[in-house]
Design an enzyme around this catalytic site. Sequence first.
Site, PDB file in Angstrom:
ATOM      1  N   LYS A   9       0.824  -1.214   0.000  1.00  0.00           N
ATOM      2  CA  LYS A   9       0.000   0.000   0.000  1.00  0.00           C
ATOM      3  C   LYS A   9       0.862   1.270   0.000  1.00  0.00           C
ATOM      4  O   LYS A   9       2.065   1.223   0.282  1.00  0.00           O
ATOM      5  CB  LYS A   9      -0.943  -0.032   1.212  1.00  0.00           C
ATOM      6  CG  LYS A   9      -2.026  -1.122   1.128  1.00  0.00           C
ATOM      7  CD  LYS A   9      -3.000  -1.002   2.301  1.00  0.00           C
ATOM      8  CE  LYS A   9      -4.125  -2.025   2.205  1.00  0.00           C
ATOM      9  NZ  LYS A   9      -5.102  -1.877   3.328  1.00  0.00           N
ATOM     10  N   TYR A  49     -12.530  -1.152  -3.622  1.00  0.00           N
ATOM     11  CA  TYR A  49     -13.052  -1.366  -2.270  1.00  0.00           C
ATOM     12  C   TYR A  49     -14.575  -1.198  -2.213  1.00  0.00           C
ATOM     13  O   TYR A  49     -15.120  -0.917  -1.140  1.00  0.00           O
ATOM     14  CB  TYR A  49     -12.374  -0.418  -1.288  1.00  0.00           C
ATOM     15  CG  TYR A  49     -11.023  -0.897  -0.784  1.00  0.00           C
ATOM     16  CD1 TYR A  49     -10.900  -2.106  -0.084  1.00  0.00           C
ATOM     17  CD2 TYR A  49      -9.871  -0.147  -0.976  1.00  0.00           C
ATOM     18  CE1 TYR A  49      -9.673  -2.540   0.395  1.00  0.00           C
ATOM     19  CE2 TYR A  49      -8.632  -0.576  -0.497  1.00  0.00           C
ATOM     20  CZ  TYR A  49      -8.549  -1.772   0.192  1.00  0.00           C
ATOM     21  OH  TYR A  49      -7.334  -2.209   0.683  1.00  0.00           O
ATOM     22  N   ASN A 112      -2.091   0.252   6.732  1.00  0.00           N
ATOM     23  CA  ASN A 112      -1.591  -1.010   7.280  1.00  0.00           C
ATOM     24  C   ASN A 112      -0.735  -1.816   6.299  1.00  0.00           C
ATOM     25  O   ASN A 112      -0.709  -3.037   6.344  1.00  0.00           O
ATOM     26  CB  ASN A 112      -2.755  -1.843   7.832  1.00  0.00           C
ATOM     27  CG  ASN A 112      -3.805  -2.128   6.785  1.00  0.00           C
ATOM     28  OD1 ASN A 112      -3.672  -1.726   5.634  1.00  0.00           O
ATOM     29  ND2 ASN A 112      -4.837  -2.851   7.178  1.00  0.00           N
ATOM     30  N   HIS A 115      -2.301  -5.332   1.403  1.00  0.00           N
ATOM     31  CA  HIS A 115      -3.642  -5.883   1.158  1.00  0.00           C
ATOM     32  C   HIS A 115      -3.497  -7.340   0.748  1.00  0.00           C
ATOM     33  O   HIS A 115      -2.519  -7.700   0.072  1.00  0.00           O
ATOM     34  CB  HIS A 115      -4.342  -5.124   0.028  1.00  0.00           C
ATOM     35  CG  HIS A 115      -5.550  -5.863  -0.500  1.00  0.00           C
ATOM     36  ND1 HIS A 115      -6.777  -5.764   0.104  1.00  0.00           N
ATOM     37  CD2 HIS A 115      -5.682  -6.751  -1.518  1.00  0.00           C
ATOM     38  CE1 HIS A 115      -7.627  -6.556  -0.543  1.00  0.00           C
ATOM     39  NE2 HIS A 115      -7.001  -7.158  -1.530  1.00  0.00           N
ATOM     40  N   GLU A 126     -10.183  -9.340  -7.880  1.00  0.00           N
ATOM     41  CA  GLU A 126      -9.108  -8.360  -7.658  1.00  0.00           C
ATOM     42  C   GLU A 126      -7.980  -8.524  -8.674  1.00  0.00           C
ATOM     43  O   GLU A 126      -7.434  -7.525  -9.167  1.00  0.00           O
ATOM     44  CB  GLU A 126      -8.600  -8.480  -6.222  1.00  0.00           C
ATOM     45  CG  GLU A 126      -9.652  -8.016  -5.222  1.00  0.00           C
ATOM     46  CD  GLU A 126      -9.295  -8.277  -3.773  1.00  0.00           C
ATOM     47  OE1 GLU A 126     -10.111  -7.918  -2.912  1.00  0.00           O
ATOM     48  OE2 GLU A 126      -8.208  -8.838  -3.489  1.00  0.00           O
TER      49      GLU A 126
HETATM   50  P1  IDP Z   1      -8.201  -6.551   5.434  1.00  0.00           P
HETATM   51  O1  IDP Z   1      -7.380  -5.579   4.603  1.00  0.00           O
HETATM   52  O2  IDP Z   1      -7.404  -7.127   6.561  1.00  0.00           O
HETATM   53  O3  IDP Z   1      -8.883  -7.600   4.592  1.00  0.00           O
HETATM   54  P2  IDP Z   1     -10.819  -5.236   5.650  1.00  0.00           P
HETATM   55  O4  IDP Z   1     -11.745  -5.396   6.803  1.00  0.00           O
HETATM   56  O5  IDP Z   1     -11.171  -5.916   4.369  1.00  0.00           O
HETATM   57  O6  IDP Z   1      -9.343  -5.678   6.155  1.00  0.00           O
HETATM   58  O7  IDP Z   1     -10.658  -3.676   5.394  1.00  0.00           O
HETATM   59  C1  IDP Z   1     -10.041  -3.204   4.217  1.00  0.00           C
HETATM   60  C2  IDP Z   1      -9.099  -2.088   4.581  1.00  0.00           C
HETATM   61  O8  IDP Z   1      -9.850  -0.995   5.112  1.00  0.00           O
HETATM   62  C3  IDP Z   1      -8.087  -2.403   5.685  1.00  0.00           C
HETATM   63  O9  IDP Z   1      -6.942  -3.111   5.226  1.00  0.00           O
HETATM   64  C4  IDP Z   1      -7.748  -1.036   6.185  1.00  0.00           C
HETATM   65  O10 IDP Z   1      -6.839  -0.367   5.297  1.00  0.00           O
HETATM   66  C5  IDP Z   1      -9.101  -0.339   6.127  1.00  0.00           C
HETATM   67  N1  IDP Z   1      -9.830  -0.464   7.394  1.00  0.00           N
HETATM   68  C6  IDP Z   1     -10.470  -1.559   7.872  1.00  0.00           C
HETATM   69  N2  IDP Z   1     -11.029  -1.324   9.076  1.00  0.00           N
HETATM   70  C7  IDP Z   1     -10.744  -0.022   9.361  1.00  0.00           C
HETATM   71  C8  IDP Z   1     -11.059   0.821  10.481  1.00  0.00           C
HETATM   72  O11 IDP Z   1     -11.709   0.434  11.447  1.00  0.00           O
HETATM   73  N3  IDP Z   1     -10.580   2.104  10.413  1.00  0.00           N
HETATM   74  C9  IDP Z   1      -9.864   2.575   9.352  1.00  0.00           C
HETATM   75  N4  IDP Z   1      -9.558   1.809   8.283  1.00  0.00           N
HETATM   76  C10 IDP Z   1      -9.988   0.519   8.287  1.00  0.00           C
HETATM   77 MG    MG Z   2     -10.348  -7.379   3.163  1.00  0.00          MG
END
Ligand code: IDP
Ligand code: MG
Length: 139
Positions: A9, A49, A112, A115, A126
């Site tokens: 990312k 997304y 984070n 992905h 994807e």
């Molecule tokens: P993942 O990337 O671990 O699959 P997902 O729940 O699919 O997690 O969420 C997609 C992305 O959205 C996350 O990787 C993160 O960048 C962002 N995200 C998820 N939950 C939060 C949150 O509570 N606050 C801010 N960003 C979030």
């Molecule tokens: Mg996800």
Amino acid sequence: MERTFAIIKPDAVARRHAGRILERIENAGFQIRAMRLMRLTQAEAAGFYAVHRERPFFTGLVEFMSSGPLVALVLEAPDAIKKWRTLMGATDPAKADPGTIRKEFASSIGENATHGSDAPETAAFEIGYFFSGMELVDK
Ligand code: IDP
Ligand code: MG
């Protein structure tokens, strides 16, 4: 063999962690089948997304994912989808296991570092969203 879709990312690329994350990917035994450095428009990030469009963090997520260059990847290995999610660690780096990529490189639950697809259907969507068939290199 299975394929999954991965992103290094914009936060990790900006902090020059892409090389170390790619090293972790190769050391874990994945074959890289496609790879591209690119920057998403906001519309492209929103389409990627779309499943999260009702979530409170969606606008910030789209802003972040279009804020700078990222590295898009197709990774191949036995059980690649689960294997890559295990290597990444939990979405929230505060909850990620020691030794995972997100524990080491992520700064927050939003920014984070990586992905990974969460199921075969999402991996297929994807991979196709980012790469054409001719860009998948397996010979
Ligand atoms: P993942 O990337 O671990 O699959 P997902 O729940 O699919 O997690 O969420 C997609 C992305 O959205 C996350 O990787 C993160 O960048 C962002 N995200 C998820 N939950 C939060 C949150 O509570 N606050 C801010 N960003 C979030
Ligand atoms: Mg996800």
